[in-house]
Design an enzyme around this catalytic site. Structure first.
Site, mmCIF file in Angstrom:
data_model
loop_
_atom_site.group_PDB
_atom_site.id
_atom_site.type_symbol
_atom_site.label_atom_id
_atom_site.label_comp_id
_atom_site.label_asym_id
_atom_site.label_seq_id
_atom_site.Cartn_x
_atom_site.Cartn_y
_atom_site.Cartn_z
ATOM 1 N N CYS A 173 0.850 -1.189 0.000
ATOM 2 C CA CYS A 173 0.000 0.000 0.000
ATOM 3 C C CYS A 173 0.891 1.247 0.000
ATOM 4 O O CYS A 173 2.086 1.179 0.291
ATOM 5 C CB CYS A 173 -0.933 0.003 1.201
ATOM 6 S SG CYS A 173 -0.137 0.350 2.773
ATOM 7 N N CYS A 233 2.775 1.905 3.267
ATOM 8 C CA CYS A 233 3.894 0.987 3.501
ATOM 9 C C CYS A 233 5.075 1.378 2.628
ATOM 10 O O CYS A 233 6.229 1.256 3.028
ATOM 11 C CB CYS A 233 3.477 -0.466 3.253
ATOM 12 S SG CYS A 233 2.577 -1.173 4.656
ATOM 13 N N CYS A 261 -3.060 -4.642 1.262
ATOM 14 C CA CYS A 261 -1.594 -4.548 1.236
ATOM 15 C C CYS A 261 -0.944 -5.864 1.686
ATOM 16 O O CYS A 261 -1.364 -6.459 2.672
ATOM 17 C CB CYS A 261 -1.159 -3.407 2.146
ATOM 18 S SG CYS A 261 0.604 -3.291 2.404
ATOM 19 N N CYS A 308 1.064 -4.757 5.419
ATOM 20 C CA CYS A 308 0.322 -4.362 6.617
ATOM 21 C C CYS A 308 -1.048 -5.028 6.688
ATOM 22 O O CYS A 308 -1.766 -4.857 7.664
ATOM 23 C CB CYS A 308 0.201 -2.847 6.709
ATOM 24 S SG CYS A 308 -0.880 -2.121 5.447
ATOM 25 N N ASP A 318 -5.383 -11.628 64.129
ATOM 26 C CA ASP A 318 -6.175 -12.856 64.031
ATOM 27 C C ASP A 318 -7.654 -12.505 63.981
ATOM 28 O O ASP A 318 -8.062 -11.394 64.354
ATOM 29 C CB ASP A 318 -5.904 -13.755 65.240
ATOM 30 C CG ASP A 318 -4.495 -14.339 65.197
ATOM 31 O OD1 ASP A 318 -3.931 -14.424 64.090
ATOM 32 O OD2 ASP A 318 -3.968 -14.692 66.269
HETATM 33 ZN ZN ZN Z 1 0.501 -1.493 3.873
#
Ligand code: ZN
Ligand code: NAG
Ligand code: NAG
Ligand code: NAG
Length: 542
Positions: free
Chosen positions: A21, A24, A121, A124, A357
């Protein structure tokens, strides 16, 4: 304008062809200008395409107008050439744009663009495409609003499927090859991470959806976005054969293929081995990642105070034997109920300076305690609200009271346990004597100072404590005669002294003991803690 350089062109070409993409591609071009990621990815794609076709216009002479045909077999017809020695693909060569064919070319360009826009993509898996936009920002904001958290700032955290690392690595090798051919040097560390790009894009949008709240890098309020991609989970599996050491089963993880383990395996694997097992560039996914439910988490808030316990049948913590509840309540539950609802926390963790206690009362200024409130939806209370909370607790039961209630830091909590052994505690015990006594028989006790005891682990706690002999000091004592078989004994002792055992002797396991001192059997009928001398938390003036 995207901050791209001439040397980026072959990389862009190569990644476009591989099915990356637009964002990216920016990442692999090491673009660190955040705004470049924020613009619509469709626009970025157009810019990238224009950028490389510009190469073509200017360098069409020496360009071979060939597509990359390296293993990747999708229909890519980016309007650009790649100046490389790769064999030309069977696909039509793209001619440099000519004005005469404009309308036809434009039509093709539009089609191509549509196709590439909708493609998931390969790196990613859609996270930097449709999964990071307004829809996602609205989803995050709605989740935060639905839980009605109170916060000033928030930090976004992103959890990505582990196979993204494998895909990233594959794509990196793809780019690296190109870089080597061009003798260009790029450090893998300069590649922008998916997570980082996602945050750059989303932070501002989430902030806007939440009406301007600051989305920052560190905050006590964390909003977690998680993506999974079951279709490609198997991407990681080959790594198990190359690095079996990296994938050890862990208790609380469903899969051994954690992100950490995958990263480790990828650091170890050689490029050749990787390329033998995994396609480069990665294969095309058929779907985007799945965005899981948003997880909100506020860091713990710590509340401290002192408590009194007025009841001789109330344990400090829930008393459960063999899975069965023995007492209907406990000090911590009585205190926690109102605090949990005030801070809208999902749970708590109680600790105190020692414990009494079940049959022992805690009087005086009370016993210091602190509570960790888990995932509080509210994290601040002002003085008045704190006082109201204290009153609510006081009124909720006759068995306990609290004072000095305040918010403290995690670090300050340590002060409560600090030097606990050296601290002193004061008690009052009601003593029974077998032999009749006179006032004068017990008065000598008032003069005993700093009496050191050797205490073997009491029989009654031996099932949960190791057998040992511990020395404890009784700093001072005082007596109050009641009748011929009873008196009150006041004691000021080192913390951790077993008072009951000092009185009855525990079959000679505590020495010296009160029986020896008085030369008669003695027993303890009632015990009250009068003070726990720990100067934390600070007292709050009424
Ligand atoms: Zn991507
Ligand atoms: C690419 O796909 C076509 C059909 O779409 C096929 O004929 C060809 O063999 C494939 N090439 C490679 C390298 O896989
Ligand atoms: C509770 O506190 C103890 C000791 O401080 C810690 O070990 C434990 O993890 C805490 N539990 C939770 C649920 O936070
Ligand atoms: C709660 O009870 C304690 C102990 O009696 C007392 O000191 C404190 O003032 C009370 N607080 C409120 C707000 O009622």
């Amino acid at each position: 304008m995207l901050p791209l350089k001439e040397k980026d062109k072959p990389i862009i070409q190569k990644l476009l062809s591989a099915g990356c993409c637009a964002r990216c591609i920016l990442r692999f071009c090491c673009v660190s200008v955040q705004a470049a990621y924020r613009q619509p990815h469709q626009d970025t794609l157009k810019e990238l395409q224009a950028f490389i076709s510009n190469t073509e216009d200017t360098k069409s002479q020496d360009s071979t107008a060939a597509e990359s045909a390296e293993g990747n077999n999708k229909s890519h017809d980016a309007a650009a050439s790649e100046p490389s020695d790769d064999p030309p693909s069977k696909k039509a060569k793209l001619e440099p744009r000519v004005t005469e064919a404009l309308s036809e070319e434009d039509a093709a360009a539009v089609l191509k663009l549509k196709d590439e826009e909708s493609r998931v993509c390969v790196v990613c898996l859609g996270i930097l495409q449709e999964l990071c936009g307004t829809t996602q920002a609205v989803k995050i904001a709605e989740a935060v609003k639905a839980e009605k958290y109170e916060f000033d700032t928030l930090v976004l955290s992103v959890s990505l499927p582990a196979q993204l690392c494998v895909r990233e690595h594959s794509c990196w090798l793809h780019v690296k090859k190109e870089l080597r051919e061009k003798s260009l040097a790029v450090d893998k560390d300069d590649v922008i991470q998916v997570k980082e790009a996602f945050k750059w894009i989303m932070q501002g949008q989430v902030a806007k959806e939440l009406g301007g709240v600051a989305v920052v890098t560190r905050s006590s309020f964390e909003v977690g976005v998680e993506f999974t991609h079951p279709d490609t989970d198997a991407d990681c599996h080959f790594l198990a054969t190359t690095c079996s050491d990296c994938f050890k089963p862990t208790k609380n993880k469903q899969s051994v293929f954690t992100r950490m383990a995958v990263v480790k395996a990828l650091e170890k694997i050689s490029d050749t081995k990787f390329l033998k097992h995994y396609p480069c560039p990665p294969a095309h996914p058929t779907s985007s990642c799945i965005s899981q439910d948003i997880q909100c988490l506020h860091v713990s808030v710590f509340v401290a105070g002192r408590y009194n316990k007025f009841c001789r049948s109330l344990p400090q913590t829930p008393w459960v034997i063999d899975g069965e509840r023995r007492m209907e309540s406990s000090v911590e539950e009585l205190i926690a109920a109102a605090i949990l609802s005030s801070f809208r926390a999902s749970g708590f963790n109680f600790s105190s300076s020692g414990r009494e206690d079940v049959d022992v009362r805690t009087l005086g200024n009370g016993r210091p305690f602190a509570m960790e409130l888990l995932n509080p939806h509210r994290s601040r209370l002002n003085k008045v609200e704190m006082k109201q909370l204290q009153e609510t607790i006081n009124k909720s039961s006759d068995k306990i009271r609290v004072r000095d209630l305040q918010i403290v830091t995690r670090e300050a909590m340590g002060r409560m346990k600090e030097g606990e052994e050296e601290k002193t505690k004061s008690y009052t015990a009601l003593i029974w004597t077998q032999k009749p006594i006179q006032r004068e028989d017990i008065s000598f006790i008032d003069d005993i100072k700093d009496l050191t005891l050797d205490q073997k682990t009491p029989l009654r706690v031996l099932h949960r404590r190791a057998l040992a002999v511990r020395q404890r000091v009784i700093h001072s004592m005082n007596t109050r005669f009641l009748d011929s078989h009873h008196f009150y004994l006041g004691l000021k002792t080192q913390a951790g002294t077993y008072i009951k055992e000092f009185v009855h002797g525990d079959f000679g396991r505590t020495k010296p003991n009160l029986c020896q001192l008085l030369n008669t059997d003695t027993d303890i009928l009632e015990l009250d803690v009068e003070s726990v001398d720990v100067d934390w938390p600070p007292s709050i003036p009424e």
